[in-house]
Design a protein around this motif. Structure first.
Motif, short mmCIF file in Angstrom:
data_model
loop_
_atom_site.label_atom_id
_atom_site.label_comp_id
_atom_site.label_asym_id
_atom_site.label_seq_id
_atom_site.Cartn_x
_atom_site.Cartn_y
_atom_site.Cartn_z
N MET A 1 8.16 -6.41 5.74
CA MET A 1 7.10 -5.47 5.48
C MET A 1 5.85 -6.27 5.15
O MET A 1 5.91 -7.27 4.46
N ARG A 2 4.73 -5.81 5.65
CA ARG A 2 3.46 -6.50 5.44
C ARG A 2 2.52 -5.62 4.62
O ARG A 2 2.48 -4.41 4.80
N VAL A 3 1.75 -6.23 3.77
CA VAL A 3 0.73 -5.52 3.00
C VAL A 3 -0.56 -5.59 3.81
O VAL A 3 -0.96 -6.66 4.26
N ASN A 4 -1.21 -4.42 4.04
CA ASN A 4 -2.45 -4.45 4.81
C ASN A 4 -3.62 -4.85 3.91
O ASN A 4 -3.46 -5.05 2.70
N ARG A 5 -4.81 -4.95 4.49
CA ARG A 5 -5.95 -5.46 3.75
C ARG A 5 -6.36 -4.56 2.59
O ARG A 5 -7.02 -5.00 1.66
N ARG A 6 -5.93 -3.31 2.62
CA ARG A 6 -6.23 -2.37 1.53
C ARG A 6 -5.12 -2.35 0.49
O ARG A 6 -5.14 -1.53 -0.42
N GLY A 7 -4.14 -3.23 0.64
CA GLY A 7 -3.04 -3.29 -0.33
C GLY A 7 -1.95 -2.26 -0.10
O GLY A 7 -1.12 -2.01 -0.97
N GLN A 8 -1.92 -1.65 1.08
CA GLN A 8 -0.95 -0.60 1.38
C GLN A 8 0.25 -1.16 2.14
O GLN A 8 0.12 -2.12 2.89
N ILE A 9 1.39 -0.50 1.91
CA ILE A 9 2.60 -0.81 2.67
C ILE A 9 3.15 0.50 3.23
O ILE A 9 2.77 1.57 2.78
N THR A 10 4.03 0.40 4.21
CA THR A 10 4.69 1.58 4.76
C THR A 10 6.14 1.56 4.33
O THR A 10 6.85 0.58 4.56
N ILE A 11 6.57 2.65 3.69
CA ILE A 11 7.98 2.78 3.30
C ILE A 11 8.74 3.23 4.55
O ILE A 11 8.39 4.25 5.16
N PRO A 12 9.77 2.49 4.96
CA PRO A 12 10.51 2.85 6.17
C PRO A 12 11.05 4.29 6.11
O PRO A 12 11.43 4.79 5.05
N VAL A 13 11.05 4.96 7.26
CA VAL A 13 11.43 6.37 7.35
C VAL A 13 12.83 6.62 6.80
O VAL A 13 13.06 7.64 6.14
N ASP A 14 13.79 5.73 7.07
CA ASP A 14 15.15 5.97 6.58
C ASP A 14 15.20 5.98 5.05
O ASP A 14 15.92 6.77 4.45
N LEU A 15 14.38 5.15 4.41
CA LEU A 15 14.34 5.15 2.94
C LEU A 15 13.60 6.37 2.41
O LEU A 15 13.99 6.95 1.39
N ARG A 16 12.54 6.80 3.11
CA ARG A 16 11.83 8.01 2.68
C ARG A 16 12.76 9.21 2.74
O ARG A 16 12.79 10.03 1.82
N LYS A 17 13.54 9.32 3.83
CA LYS A 17 14.49 10.43 3.95
C LYS A 17 15.56 10.36 2.88
O LYS A 17 15.90 11.35 2.24
N LYS A 18 16.12 9.16 2.68
CA LYS A 18 17.21 8.97 1.71
C LYS A 18 16.78 9.38 0.30
O LYS A 18 17.55 9.98 -0.44
N TYR A 19 15.53 9.08 -0.05
CA TYR A 19 15.07 9.34 -1.41
C TYR A 19 14.16 10.57 -1.51
O TYR A 19 13.58 10.84 -2.55
N GLY A 20 14.05 11.33 -0.43
CA GLY A 20 13.31 12.58 -0.45
C GLY A 20 11.81 12.42 -0.65
O GLY A 20 11.17 13.28 -1.24
N ILE A 21 11.26 11.34 -0.16
CA ILE A 21 9.82 11.10 -0.29
C ILE A 21 9.14 11.66 0.95
O ILE A 21 9.44 11.27 2.07
N THR A 22 8.23 12.63 0.73
CA THR A 22 7.53 13.26 1.84
C THR A 22 6.03 13.04 1.70
O THR A 22 5.54 12.65 0.63
N GLU A 23 5.29 13.31 2.77
CA GLU A 23 3.85 13.13 2.76
C GLU A 23 3.23 13.89 1.59
O GLU A 23 3.56 15.04 1.34
#
Length: 83
Positions: free
Chosen positions: A1-23
């Protein structure tokens, strides 16, 4: 996983689903024993409440509630209600 210039990362979709994290959900990044940990912040809102909050005010129409209900139910088909 890479941190972008604004300090943001992307949480992988499988982990978002597993932990119920939505937009629109909020997470905290905390330090635990020298390790950064992402914690899903509990907002007290249900998924449905979050959806309604995001959608509120998004639709626009000049039709009354009664006209919309007739349209959705199929009542008065061809009665001159313009969509």
């Amino acid at each position: 996983m890479r941190v972008n210039r604004r300090g943001q990362i992307t949480i992988p979709v499988d982990l978002r689903k597993k932990y119920g994290i939505t937009e629109g959900d909020e997470v905290d990044v905390i330090e635990v024993g020298g390790t950064l940990t992402i914690v899903h912040r509990e907002s007290g809102e249900t998924r449905g409440q979050r959806l309604v909050r995001r959608m509120r005010g998004a639709a626009s129409t000049t039709m009354s509630t009664d006209e919309l209900m007739r349209l959705l139910r199929g009542d008065d088909w061809g009665s001159g209600i313009v969509t």
